[in-house]
Design a protein around this motif. Sequence first.
Motif, mmCIF file in Angstrom:
data_model
loop_
_atom_site.group_PDB
_atom_site.id
_atom_site.type_symbol
_atom_site.label_atom_id
_atom_site.label_comp_id
_atom_site.label_asym_id
_atom_site.label_seq_id
_atom_site.Cartn_x
_atom_site.Cartn_y
_atom_site.Cartn_z
ATOM 1 N N UNK A 93 0.822 -1.204 0.000
ATOM 2 C CA UNK A 93 0.000 0.000 0.000
ATOM 3 C C UNK A 93 0.860 1.259 0.000
ATOM 4 N N UNK A 94 0.322 2.315 -0.605
ATOM 5 C CA UNK A 94 1.011 3.609 -0.584
ATOM 6 C C UNK A 94 1.167 4.089 0.847
ATOM 7 N N UNK A 95 2.174 4.917 1.086
ATOM 8 C CA UNK A 95 2.345 5.475 2.430
ATOM 9 C C UNK A 95 1.063 6.183 2.872
ATOM 10 N N UNK A 96 0.780 6.046 4.153
ATOM 11 C CA UNK A 96 -0.401 6.718 4.678
ATOM 12 C C UNK A 96 -0.100 7.276 6.058
ATOM 13 N N UNK A 97 -0.975 8.150 6.492
ATOM 14 C CA UNK A 97 -0.810 8.805 7.784
ATOM 15 C C UNK A 97 -1.580 8.026 8.841
ATOM 16 N N UNK A 98 -0.923 7.821 9.973
ATOM 17 C CA UNK A 98 -1.522 7.120 11.104
ATOM 18 C C UNK A 98 -1.727 8.117 12.228
ATOM 19 N N UNK A 99 -2.818 7.944 12.973
ATOM 20 C CA UNK A 99 -3.122 8.836 14.087
ATOM 21 C C UNK A 99 -2.192 8.611 15.255
ATOM 22 N N UNK A 100 -2.611 9.102 16.393
ATOM 23 C CA UNK A 100 -1.791 8.933 17.599
ATOM 24 C C UNK A 100 -0.550 9.799 17.533
ATOM 25 N N UNK A 101 0.571 9.188 17.203
ATOM 26 C CA UNK A 101 1.836 9.917 17.124
ATOM 27 C C UNK A 101 1.909 10.818 15.910
ATOM 28 N N UNK A 102 1.041 10.572 14.925
ATOM 29 C CA UNK A 102 1.098 11.367 13.719
ATOM 30 C C UNK A 102 2.290 10.982 12.863
ATOM 31 N N UNK A 103 2.225 9.802 12.286
ATOM 32 C CA UNK A 103 3.296 9.340 11.417
ATOM 33 C C UNK A 103 2.752 9.041 10.032
#
Length: 122
Positions: A93-103
Amino acid sequence: MALKHLNVAVPDVAQTSVFFETYFGFRSLEVKGDNVIAILEDNDGFTLSISNFTRTETPHYPTDFHVGFVQESPEQVMAIYETMKADGIDVGKEPRTYGGRGTMSFYVTAPGNFLVEVLCIL
């Protein structure tokens, strides 16, 4: 305290070394034996050793085991992703943004069958 050294055991030391040199800027400091162990270093002084001492067993890592390489920006994450993809590597999968730490990140399986996370902290 900082983690400055990691060893990964892999079936093919040369193939895995090339992967880290090509996509993460490591340079080879030394190769011992007939690719029994390679010592690589990055620009921050992190030492990555890649080994296969026994040559008779295939290392198996736990399902969630991975190593991460933090990039300075989302653009750098995307550039590595696009380069790997263009080179025919299955980057998923393409890079995506994850919540929490914001990565922002993506995962790729390195030669040696372990996960590598490429990420930046937003």
